[in-house]
Design a protein around this motif. Structure first.
Motif, mmCIF file in Angstrom:
data_model
loop_
_atom_site.group_PDB
_atom_site.id
_atom_site.type_symbol
_atom_site.label_atom_id
_atom_site.label_comp_id
_atom_site.label_asym_id
_atom_site.label_seq_id
_atom_site.Cartn_x
_atom_site.Cartn_y
_atom_site.Cartn_z
ATOM 1 N N PRO A 226 85.260 46.693 5.210
ATOM 2 C CA PRO A 226 84.422 45.495 5.354
ATOM 3 C C PRO A 226 85.279 44.236 5.263
ATOM 4 C CG PRO A 226 84.186 46.398 3.153
ATOM 5 C CD PRO A 226 85.076 47.340 3.899
ATOM 6 N N ASP A 231 82.311 38.806 8.523
ATOM 7 C CA ASP A 231 80.992 39.441 8.605
ATOM 8 C C ASP A 231 80.982 40.643 9.542
ATOM 9 O OD1 ASP A 231 80.132 37.381 6.921
ATOM 10 O OD2 ASP A 231 79.514 36.130 8.602
ATOM 11 N N LEU A 233 82.734 44.963 10.161
ATOM 12 C CA LEU A 233 83.251 46.194 9.582
ATOM 13 C C LEU A 233 84.300 46.774 10.530
ATOM 14 C CD1 LEU A 233 82.696 48.319 7.224
ATOM 15 C CD2 LEU A 233 81.215 49.481 8.890
ATOM 16 N N VAL A 256 77.934 43.112 11.011
ATOM 17 C CA VAL A 256 76.961 43.508 9.991
ATOM 18 C C VAL A 256 76.349 42.234 9.408
ATOM 19 C CG1 VAL A 256 77.938 45.775 9.499
ATOM 20 C CG2 VAL A 256 78.871 43.773 8.325
ATOM 21 N N PRO A 260 79.978 41.223 3.921
ATOM 22 C CA PRO A 260 79.925 42.653 3.601
ATOM 23 C C PRO A 260 80.895 42.998 2.476
ATOM 24 C CG PRO A 260 81.171 42.291 5.613
ATOM 25 C CD PRO A 260 80.562 40.969 5.248
ATOM 26 N N THR A 263 80.900 49.706 0.477
ATOM 27 C CA THR A 263 80.634 50.565 1.632
ATOM 28 C C THR A 263 80.716 52.023 1.190
ATOM 29 O OG1 THR A 263 81.597 48.906 3.120
ATOM 30 C CG2 THR A 263 81.375 51.137 3.987
ATOM 31 N N VAL A 274 76.572 49.611 4.178
ATOM 32 C CA VAL A 274 77.388 48.460 3.801
ATOM 33 C C VAL A 274 76.501 47.453 3.071
ATOM 34 C CG1 VAL A 274 78.921 46.639 4.614
ATOM 35 C CG2 VAL A 274 78.796 48.810 5.869
ATOM 36 N N ASN A 276 75.597 43.871 2.081
ATOM 37 C CA ASN A 276 75.825 42.522 2.597
ATOM 38 C C ASN A 276 75.439 41.496 1.535
ATOM 39 O OD1 ASN A 276 76.524 43.496 5.271
ATOM 40 N ND2 ASN A 276 74.358 43.956 5.522
ATOM 41 N N SER A 283 73.429 47.307 5.534
ATOM 42 C CA SER A 283 73.504 47.726 6.933
ATOM 43 C C SER A 283 73.603 49.239 7.000
ATOM 44 C CB SER A 283 74.729 47.118 7.614
ATOM 45 O OG SER A 283 74.586 45.729 7.789
ATOM 46 N N GLU A 292 75.402 49.337 14.048
ATOM 47 C CA GLU A 292 74.376 49.114 13.042
ATOM 48 C C GLU A 292 73.023 49.459 13.654
ATOM 49 O OE1 GLU A 292 73.546 45.492 10.054
ATOM 50 O OE2 GLU A 292 72.777 45.157 12.077
#
Length: 311
Positions: A226, A231, A233, A256, A260, A263, A274, A276, A283, A292
């Motif tokens: 992440p 923002d 992955l 995502v 993030p 995970t 994930v 956020n 996510s 996603e």
């Protein structure tokens, strides 16, 4: 009130900015219970037998202990040298390893008794996370302020070396085969991939902005990273074969939510989740599609996350 946790797969999610912990049913894709924690829960690990969960409450300088049978806090571990306790690791025998960031100490805790049995000083700056080799003989602790990684022997509970890496190392993980150490340097926005014998840097990869975690799929095919400030992955195919060469390669960046962090994979590796931090949700990543495919609402500023399997 939820008195007993039924069989199934769950996510344990730490909501840092409301001092709470959510239990998410993956069967129902929703929170089924939320409990109060000590101040600022950051990282979480489940014991190998699935009976207890440990949560570092970094600004409370404590570790909360949860009974997973009913998902209630049953103990709170304290120590005068806890100063922003953060990273966690655990071995199959139930020895818990805790990195305390600002005191730069690593604690060894017996999870049968919840007693601290040893504590060592890394001598570095901001010892933050914990990663174990698959054989559980070696413990890696990244030191964000020293731009290096301490190597600890699990047998002797002592430091055996220090590895220089990039700036601001935080995410650290060992590939399931045990041959490669992955290091995410958050201040350089890159990934180092090293061998675990000589700790030579084999590959460097530019990834997203502020990479902070690394997690491998159960089969070792993928590494997910992440990137907090971009923002997204990063998806690393750990052994891409192309033109006669095999190499680790970033094959996709999946958008995502905002910021993030934590995970985790499902047991079968078909899904990843994930946390956020700034959209207050999780996510859901379909690993076949590398996309996603949904979100699950949780608490305020979710970060640390772990998978709990109840049999």
């Amino acid at each position: 009130m939820l008195n007993k946790i039924e069989a199934g797969e769950y996510l344990i999610v730490l909501n840092k900015d409301e001092d709470s912990i959510s239990l998410v049913s993956l069967n129902m894709s929703k929170v089924i219970k939320t409990i109060s924690s000590d101040h600022n829960p950051h990282e979480v690990v489940v014991t190998p037998d699935g009976k207890k969960t440990y949560v570092t409450c970094s600004l409370g300088n404590t570790i909360d202990v949860i009974d997973n049978s009913n998902f209630e806090i049953i103990n709170r571990i304290v120590d005068k040298d806890f100063d922003f306790p953060h990273g966690l690791g655990i071995n199959k025998e139930g020895v818990l390893y805790v990195a305390s960031t600002y005191s730069s100490k690593v604690f060894f805790i017996d999870t049968a008794t919840d007693q601290i049995v040893n504590c060592i000083d890394t001598g570095e700056v901001h010892s933050h996370m914990v990663a174990l080799t698959p054989d559980e003989k070696t413990i890696y602790v990244p030191n964000i302020g020293s731009d290096n990684i301490s190597i600890l022997s699990a047998d002797t509970q002592s430091i055996t070396g220090v590895i220089p890496v990039g700036k601001g190392p935080e995410g650290v993980a060992v590939h399931p085969e045990g041959k490669w150490l992955y290091v995410a340097n958050q201040h350089e926005n890159n990934l180092f991939i090293m061998d675990t014998t000589q700790h030579e840097i084999l590959w460097k990869r530019k990834i997203g902005s502020c990479p902070i975690r690394i997690v491998f799929s159960p089969d070792g095919k993928y590494a997910l990273i992440p990137n907090r400030e971009s923002d997204d992955l990063t998806v690393i195919l750990t052994a891409q074969e192309i033109a006669g060469f095999t190499r680790p390669w970033e094959i996709k960046r999946i958008p995502v939510g905002k910021w993030p962090g934590g995970t985790v994979f499902s047991n079968n590796g078909l899904k990843a989740y994930v946390a956020n931090n700034k959209t207050n949700d999780l996510s859901i990543i379909d690993m076949a599609l590398l996309k996603e495919v949904g979100r699950i609402d949780v608490g305020i500023h979710p970060d640390g996350i772990a998978l709990l399997t109840v049999l």
